[in-house]
Scaffold this active site. Structure first.
Site, PDB file in Angstrom:
ATOM      1  CE1 TYR A 266      18.845 -33.966   7.285  1.00 29.11           C
ATOM      2  CE2 TYR A 266      17.409 -32.418   8.424  1.00 29.11           C
ATOM      3  CZ  TYR A 266      17.840 -33.022   7.257  1.00 29.11           C
ATOM      4  OH  TYR A 266      17.252 -32.683   6.061  1.00 29.11           O
TER       5      TYR A 266
ATOM      6  N   PRO B 291      11.032 -26.466   8.112  1.00 22.18           N
ATOM      7  CG  PRO B 291      12.804 -24.946   7.989  1.00 22.18           C
ATOM      8  CD  PRO B 291      11.450 -25.130   8.575  1.00 22.18           C
TER       9      PRO B 291
HETATM   10  P1  RFL Z   1       7.150 -19.416  -3.010  1.00 27.52           P
HETATM   11  O1  RFL Z   1       8.492 -19.980  -3.360  1.00 27.52           O
HETATM   12  O2  RFL Z   1       7.027 -18.660  -1.751  1.00 27.52           O
HETATM   13  O3  RFL Z   1       6.698 -18.537  -4.246  1.00 27.52           O
HETATM   14  C1  RFL Z   1       5.584 -17.676  -4.181  1.00 27.52           C
HETATM   15  C2  RFL Z   1       5.799 -16.572  -5.182  1.00 27.52           C
HETATM   16  O4  RFL Z   1       4.644 -15.749  -5.224  1.00 27.52           O
HETATM   17  C3  RFL Z   1       5.050 -14.392  -5.247  1.00 27.52           C
HETATM   18  N1  RFL Z   1       3.927 -13.588  -4.746  1.00 27.52           N
HETATM   19  C4  RFL Z   1       3.119 -12.857  -5.542  1.00 27.52           C
HETATM   20  N2  RFL Z   1       3.119 -12.649  -6.860  1.00 27.52           N
HETATM   21  C5  RFL Z   1       2.171 -11.836  -7.383  1.00 27.52           C
HETATM   22  N3  RFL Z   1       1.225 -11.219  -6.611  1.00 27.52           N
HETATM   23  C6  RFL Z   1       1.202 -11.386  -5.268  1.00 27.52           C
HETATM   24  N4  RFL Z   1       0.262 -10.788  -4.540  1.00 27.52           N
HETATM   25  C7  RFL Z   1       2.170 -12.245  -4.683  1.00 27.52           C
HETATM   26  N5  RFL Z   1       2.435 -12.643  -3.418  1.00 27.52           N
HETATM   27  C8  RFL Z   1       3.501 -13.448  -3.480  1.00 27.52           C
HETATM   28  C9  RFL Z   1       6.310 -14.371  -4.402  1.00 27.52           C
HETATM   29  O5  RFL Z   1       7.136 -13.252  -4.674  1.00 27.52           O
HETATM   30  C10 RFL Z   1       6.953 -15.687  -4.804  1.00 27.52           C
HETATM   31  O6  RFL Z   1       7.810 -15.528  -5.913  1.00 27.52           O
HETATM   32  O7  RFL Z   1       6.043 -20.561  -2.959  1.00 27.52           O
HETATM   33  P2  RFL Z   1       5.925 -21.971  -3.720  1.00 27.52           P
HETATM   34  O8  RFL Z   1       6.114 -21.830  -5.197  1.00 27.52           O
HETATM   35  O9  RFL Z   1       4.703 -22.576  -3.180  1.00 27.52           O
HETATM   36  O10 RFL Z   1       7.205 -22.800  -3.212  1.00 27.52           O
HETATM   37  C11 RFL Z   1       7.330 -23.224  -1.882  1.00 27.52           C
HETATM   38  C12 RFL Z   1       8.802 -23.269  -1.474  1.00 27.52           C
HETATM   39  O11 RFL Z   1       9.410 -22.043  -1.780  1.00 27.52           O
HETATM   40  C13 RFL Z   1       8.965 -23.578   0.026  1.00 27.52           C
HETATM   41  O12 RFL Z   1       8.028 -24.535   0.453  1.00 27.52           O
HETATM   42  C14 RFL Z   1      10.387 -24.129   0.338  1.00 27.52           C
HETATM   43  O13 RFL Z   1      11.363 -23.169   0.097  1.00 27.52           O
HETATM   44  C15 RFL Z   1      10.466 -24.600   1.796  1.00 27.52           C
HETATM   45  N6  RFL Z   1      11.814 -25.036   2.179  1.00 27.52           N
HETATM   46  C16 RFL Z   1      12.297 -26.278   1.823  1.00 27.52           C
HETATM   47  N7  RFL Z   1      11.550 -27.107   1.074  1.00 27.52           N
HETATM   48  C17 RFL Z   1      12.053 -28.313   0.671  1.00 27.52           C
HETATM   49  O14 RFL Z   1      11.354 -29.069  -0.003  1.00 27.52           O
HETATM   50  N8  RFL Z   1      13.320 -28.726   0.973  1.00 27.52           N
HETATM   51  C18 RFL Z   1      14.150 -27.950   1.714  1.00 27.52           C
HETATM   52  O15 RFL Z   1      15.300 -28.338   1.927  1.00 27.52           O
HETATM   53  C19 RFL Z   1      13.633 -26.701   2.191  1.00 27.52           C
HETATM   54  N9  RFL Z   1      14.401 -25.885   2.938  1.00 27.52           N
HETATM   55  C20 RFL Z   1      12.639 -24.188   2.906  1.00 27.52           C
HETATM   56  C21 RFL Z   1      13.939 -24.659   3.293  1.00 27.52           C
HETATM   57  C22 RFL Z   1      12.243 -22.925   3.278  1.00 27.52           C
HETATM   58  C23 RFL Z   1      13.095 -22.125   3.991  1.00 27.52           C
HETATM   59  N10 RFL Z   1      12.604 -20.847   4.301  1.00 27.52           N
HETATM   60  C24 RFL Z   1      13.327 -19.666   4.005  1.00 27.52           C
HETATM   61  C25 RFL Z   1      11.238 -20.709   4.651  1.00 27.52           C
HETATM   62  C26 RFL Z   1      14.801 -23.866   4.014  1.00 27.52           C
HETATM   63  C27 RFL Z   1      14.373 -22.618   4.401  1.00 27.52           C
HETATM   64  C28 RFL Z   1      15.325 -21.824   5.232  1.00 27.52           C
HETATM   65  C1  PHB Z   2      18.871 -26.739   2.880  1.00 29.99           C
HETATM   66  O1  PHB Z   2      19.883 -27.154   2.282  1.00 29.99           O
HETATM   67  O2  PHB Z   2      18.528 -25.548   2.823  1.00 29.99           O
HETATM   68  C2  PHB Z   2      18.069 -27.666   3.701  1.00 29.99           C
HETATM   69  C3  PHB Z   2      18.353 -29.010   3.672  1.00 29.99           C
HETATM   70  C4  PHB Z   2      17.601 -29.881   4.457  1.00 29.99           C
HETATM   71  C5  PHB Z   2      16.579 -29.393   5.246  1.00 29.99           C
HETATM   72  C6  PHB Z   2      16.279 -28.038   5.233  1.00 29.99           C
HETATM   73  C7  PHB Z   2      17.031 -27.168   4.462  1.00 29.99           C
HETATM   74  O3  PHB Z   2      15.882 -30.244   6.015  1.00 29.99           O
END
Ligand code: RFL
Ligand code: PHB
Length: 408
Positions: free
Chosen positions: A201, A310
């Site tokens: 980081y 994130p």
């Molecule tokens: P999701 O994964 O967004 O899944 C929601 C699902 O609902 C569907 N959906 C519908 N289905 C039916 N009818 C509808 N009307 C619908 N509307 C939506 C969608 O298609 C989808 O499949 O939510 P969920 O399950 O709550 O999970 C949350 C996580 O995905 C999210 O918090 C993390 O990805 C955030 N995040 C990170 N979290 C961590 O704990 N560690 C990390 O290292 C981390 N890195 C990140 C991240 C998120 C990122 N982005 C892209 C926002 C890194 C990035 C870049």
């Molecule tokens: C990742 O690998 O996508 C990642 C890891 C750590 C973070 C956010 C994203 O804090």
């Protein structure tokens, strides 16, 4: 169609909830608007807290994670060309994190759901939740061009930030807390081994940068195939702070590497390995909490109820925590007839959510440079970092938060 628990969304929250309910003998139907390939490829989180990894194991979904995930015992903080390793287990009584991509967690849970024969409908878009405050909530949805209704005892919105479930909570009963940040993350996947064996980081006057990694599976392994990737064959996952509203197309490949190199600069001979970029995208940064996480027989879980920037790696972990808490409450109700844990769901999740909100906000403001930052703010950031690397108490606080808060 009729079921006990109607789940909208097959992200980590919805898929894990369905698995835990199955294990508790409670039937459910999962509706997912996208197709399976899309859900299995969507690049997102990469870091699992210890409690998340334990929860996946306890759900019977940890076998491949244990084989292919990487246990990480440290993270590096980089600032003013200095490098500082935060030793997670030494500061937390043995806790660590696991590098295992969200894509892989989803593939594993989808494979289990398919094996156990539980209904999981792809390309089934929920249109609305009706009757949330009655005994029979209904989810209206469209599947293969036809509208249908799923009647259930409980409806659960696991449909992410842009889902429809939240809308069923009347505005007069809801409170929303929100903050957007004037920057975003440009994320790239690069076909080159990571330049460091732990996450880095970096705070720099030009902005934040993050070095992470993914197993090669992220790139070319279809679901269901179980050959583990050879050790050391991970690829690089890298992020750069960019201005809010940036289009990923504005950044050329060389430009990205040059900027990463500048922000990861060190006083020693560390070098950044370059390679071809496989994928490139921009993620906006937002903090958001919807209270309460329950209305009648509708429950919200994961990103549907809360978003964190994130930087603290918390979003997926919160989604898993919600699913575990809700599954436990539904199983308790089935076993004893008592709704006490269901009644406590929103409050106990929100306590954990706000700790994750606070930590994610702290990490974001610690490491990113706001466009209007003054010299004073730069010095304060450096002083905060200096405090973390020179005080065991401050460093322990970071390590405790990073490795995770207990599930409610
Ligand atoms: P999701 O994964 O967004 O899944 C929601 C699902 O609902 C569907 N959906 C519908 N289905 C039916 N009818 C509808 N009307 C619908 N509307 C939506 C969608 O298609 C989808 O499949 O939510 P969920 O399950 O709550 O999970 C949350 C996580 O995905 C999210 O918090 C993390 O990805 C955030 N995040 C990170 N979290 C961590 O704990 N560690 C990390 O290292 C981390 N890195 C990140 C991240 C998120 C990122 N982005 C892209 C926002 C890194 C990035 C870049
Ligand atoms: C990742 O690998 O996508 C990642 C890891 C750590 C973070 C956010 C994203 O804090």
């Amino acid at each position: 169609m009729r079921t006990t628990v109607g789940i909208i969304g097959a992200g980590p929250a919805g898929l894990l909830l369905a698995r835990l309910l199955h294990n508790a003998g409670i039937d459910s139907v999962v509706l997912e608007s996208r197709d399976r390939a899309y859900v299995e490829r969507r690049q997102r989180a990469g870091i699992l807290e210890q409690g998340t990894a334990d929860a996946l194991r306890a759900a019977g979904a940890g076998e491949r994670m244990d084989r292919e995930g990487l246990r990480h015992d440290g993270i590096e903080l980089r600032f003013a060309a200095r490098r500082h390793r935060v030793d997670l287990p030494a500061l937390t009584g043995g806790r660590s994190v696991t590098v295992y991509a969200q894509t892989e967690v989803c593939k594993d849970l989808i494979a289990l759901r398919t094996e156990e024969g539980g209904p999981l409908l792809f390309e089934a878009e929920a249109l609305a939740v009706e009757g949330a405050d009655t005994d029979r909530p209904r989810i209206r949805f469209r599947h293969q061009g036809t509208e249908d209704v799923l009647e259930c005892d409980y409806a659960v919105g696991c449909d992410g930030f842009r889902g429809v479930a939240r809308r069923a909570v009347p505005a007069r009963l809801a409170r929303v807390f929100e903050r957007t940040y004037p920057f975003a993350w440009l994320g790239v996947l690069a076909d080159v081994p990571p330049s460091h064996d732990e996450l880095v980081y970096a705070r720099h006057d030009r902005g934040f940068a993050l070095l992470s990694m993914r197993p090669p599976a992220t790139r070319h392994r279809p679901s269901g195939q179980a050959a583990p990737p050879p050790a050391g064959s991970f690829v690089s996952r890298l992020y750069l702070q960019v201005p809010e509203g940036t289009d990923a197309g504005e950044w050329g490949e060389e430009e990205i590497w040059d900027e990463l190199e500048r922000r990861f600069e060190t006083a020693d001979d560390w070098t950044l390995k370059r390679g071809p970029l496989i994928q490139k995208s921009v993620t906006p940064m937002r903090s958001f909490v919807h209270e309460p996480m329950r209305h009648g027989r509708l429950f919200l879980a994961g990103d549907a109820a809360h978003i964190v920037p994130p930087t603290g790696a918390k979003g997926l972990n919160l989604a898993v925590g919600d699913a575990v808490t809700l599954a436990r409450a539904l199983a308790h109700e089935k076993r004893t007839g008592s709704p006490e844990l269901l009644d406590a769901y929103s409050g106990s999740c929100l306590r954990r959510v706000w700790q994750a909100e606070r930590f994610s906000y702290d990490m974001t403001t610690l490491l990113h440079r706001a466009p209007d930052a003054t010299g004073f703010e730069d010095r304060i950031q450096l002083a905060r970092l200096e405090r973390i690397v020179s005080s065991r108490a401050a460093e322990t606080d970071l390590a405790e938060c990073y490795t995770g808060f207990p599930f409610g």
